[in-house]
Design a protein around this motif. Structure first.
Motif, PDB file in Angstrom:
ATOM      1  N   TYR A 163     -11.555  10.347 110.173  1.00 14.24           N
ATOM      2  CA  TYR A 163     -12.315  10.244 111.562  1.00 14.24           C
ATOM      3  C   TYR A 163     -11.019  10.863 112.517  1.00 14.24           C
ATOM      4  N   LYS A 164      -9.830  11.161 112.157  1.00 21.50           N
ATOM      5  CA  LYS A 164      -8.625  11.527 113.052  1.00 21.50           C
ATOM      6  C   LYS A 164      -9.180  13.219 113.440  1.00 21.50           C
ATOM      7  N   GLY A 165      -9.864  13.778 112.818  1.00 24.08           N
ATOM      8  CA  GLY A 165     -10.543  15.170 113.298  1.00 24.08           C
ATOM      9  C   GLY A 165      -9.660  16.036 112.594  1.00 24.08           C
ATOM     10  N   LYS A 166     -10.201  17.267 112.342  1.00 22.01           N
ATOM     11  CA  LYS A 166      -9.705  18.580 111.861  1.00 22.01           C
ATOM     12  C   LYS A 166      -8.139  18.981 112.192  1.00 22.01           C
ATOM     13  N   GLU A 167      -8.152  19.016 113.454  1.00 22.74           N
ATOM     14  CA  GLU A 167      -6.878  19.496 114.010  1.00 22.74           C
ATOM     15  C   GLU A 167      -5.686  18.672 113.300  1.00 22.74           C
ATOM     16  N   GLU A 171      -2.747  19.616 110.025  1.00 20.63           N
ATOM     17  CA  GLU A 171      -1.070  19.445 110.164  1.00 20.63           C
ATOM     18  C   GLU A 171      -0.634  18.646 108.807  1.00 20.63           C
ATOM     19  N   ILE A 172      -1.283  17.880 108.291  1.00 21.22           N
ATOM     20  CA  ILE A 172      -0.773  17.153 106.994  1.00 21.22           C
ATOM     21  C   ILE A 172      -1.348  17.808 105.867  1.00 21.22           C
ATOM     22  N   TYR A 173      -2.454  18.097 105.685  1.00 19.19           N
ATOM     23  CA  TYR A 173      -3.070  18.424 104.299  1.00 19.19           C
ATOM     24  C   TYR A 173      -3.404  20.032 104.308  1.00 19.19           C
ATOM     25  N   ASP A 174      -3.350  20.449 103.139  1.00 17.11           N
ATOM     26  CA  ASP A 174      -4.000  21.879 102.796  1.00 17.11           C
ATOM     27  C   ASP A 174      -5.381  21.844 102.749  1.00 17.11           C
ATOM     28  N   ALA A 175      -5.994  22.792 102.334  1.00 15.50           N
ATOM     29  CA  ALA A 175      -7.379  23.157 102.334  1.00 15.50           C
ATOM     30  C   ALA A 175      -8.156  22.252 101.493  1.00 15.50           C
ATOM     31  N   ASN A 176      -7.501  21.944 100.483  1.00 19.88           N
ATOM     32  CA  ASN A 176      -7.643  21.177  99.282  1.00 19.88           C
ATOM     33  C   ASN A 176      -7.520  19.631  99.529  1.00 19.88           C
ATOM     34  N   LYS A 180       0.823  18.191 102.465  1.00 20.91           N
ATOM     35  CA  LYS A 180       1.700  19.380 102.542  1.00 20.91           C
ATOM     36  C   LYS A 180       3.077  18.758 102.064  1.00 20.91           C
ATOM     37  N   GLU A 181       3.503  17.694 102.520  1.00 20.84           N
ATOM     38  CA  GLU A 181       4.876  16.828 102.228  1.00 20.84           C
ATOM     39  C   GLU A 181       4.465  15.288 102.428  1.00 20.84           C
ATOM     40  N   PRO A 182       5.618  14.579 101.903  1.00 20.42           N
ATOM     41  CA  PRO A 182       5.211  13.054 101.847  1.00 20.42           C
ATOM     42  C   PRO A 182       5.411  12.823 103.232  1.00 20.42           C
ATOM     43  N   ILE A 183       4.619  11.947 103.691  1.00 21.51           N
ATOM     44  CA  ILE A 183       4.640  11.081 104.972  1.00 21.51           C
ATOM     45  C   ILE A 183       4.468   9.550 104.912  1.00 21.51           C
ATOM     46  N   LYS A 184       5.627   9.103 105.697  1.00 25.37           N
ATOM     47  CA  LYS A 184       5.320   7.622 105.663  1.00 25.37           C
ATOM     48  C   LYS A 184       5.155   7.090 107.192  1.00 25.37           C
ATOM     49  N   GLY A 185       4.205   6.035 107.191  1.00 27.05           N
ATOM     50  CA  GLY A 185       3.823   5.321 108.589  1.00 27.05           C
ATOM     51  C   GLY A 185       4.711   4.128 108.802  1.00 27.05           C
ATOM     52  N   ASP A 186       4.087   3.196 109.450  1.00 19.93           N
ATOM     53  CA  ASP A 186       4.744   1.855 109.725  1.00 19.93           C
ATOM     54  C   ASP A 186       3.890   1.061 110.306  1.00 19.93           C
TER      55      ASP A 186
END
Length: 246
Positions: A163-167, A171-176, A180-186
């Motif tokens: 739901y966050k949208g394509k743009e 930035e986070i995922y490739d086409a599949n 792209k790299e590990p990401i942590k939230g909080d």
């Protein structure tokens, strides 16, 4: 405008010697069956035009004897300080919920619940202890998912973030859909604490809300919502869920 110059602590007198009444309620908080007056008082260091309040103090006036009891709050500066009176412990006597907005960008708040039974104020909920106890891990996963793990309750939640949208996703995922790299939230500190009588029996429970964020503070992903009830000695969770933005 009401103010009191006899509620200050020794060596803590504000420059204008004025403590203003910031909020007040009436209820039987000591259990003698007579209404007591409950106040939040504090100073206005930047004048009446500023919403910031300092030296916020809980004051209870015994409705029978007229005696004042002061309770110093550990976090005693912020915005919109309010009182709610209601029975949280099931003893048919009002307890005191204090809420203060921090005013920071994280939208966190300062929350306390006090019992004043027999004119003996006792803190029975402290937001700092809640924040220390309720710990989480937030990790982005492949296929546009975020995993939220509640450590102390041993629960795992999965948020679908398409739901966050394509743009945002590009930035986070490739086409599949692979990261792209590990990401942590909080999960942020307590940002809301509300009295709700879930069982409609006259005893209130606490409904606690914490923001889930992604890569930065403004990157909101949803909320952790924890419901707490009094077990005779402390507030314990009886329900927890995660909600996303609609």
């Amino acid at each position: 405008m009401y103010y009191y110059d006899h509620f200050y602590y020794q060596n803590e007198i504000p420059a204008d010697n004025k403590f203003y009444v910031l909020d007040s309620k009436q209820g039987d908080v000591n259990g003698d069956g007579i209404l007591d007056d409950v106040f939040l008082i504090g100073t206005r260091p930047y004048g009446t035009e500023s919403p910031f309040r300092d030296n916020i103090t809980l004051v209870i006036q015994d409705g029978k004897k007229g005696r004042y009891i002061r309770v110093r709050l550990e976090s005693n500066a912020g915005y919109n300080p309010t009182i709610f009176l209601g029975d949280f412990t099931g003893d048919k006597v009002d307890d005191i919920l204090i809420s203060i907005d921090s005013g920071g960008s994280g939208a966190i708040g300062y929350y306390y619940v006090y019992s004043a039974l027999n004119n003996q104020p006792k803190k029975i909920f402290d937001y700092e202890k809640f924040n220390e106890e309720y710990k989480y891990e937030v990790n982005y996963r492949n296929n546009y998912k975020v995993e939220v793990v509640s450590k102390n309750l041993n629960k795992r939640y999965i948020i679908d973030i398409r739901y966050k949208g394509k743009e945002y996703l590009s930035e986070i995922y490739d086409a599949n859909g692979k990261l792209k790299e590990p990401i942590k939230g909080d999960v942020m500190a307590l940002s809301g604490l509300y009295p709700i009588d879930f069982e409609r029996d006259g005893t209130y429970e606490l409904y606690a809300i914490q923001r889930i964020i992604g890569r930065y503070n403004a990157d909101g992903l949803g909320y952790v919502q924890t419901s707490l009830k009094w077990n005779g000695s402390r507030f314990i969770p009886f329900s927890q869920n995660v909600a996303i933005f609609g």
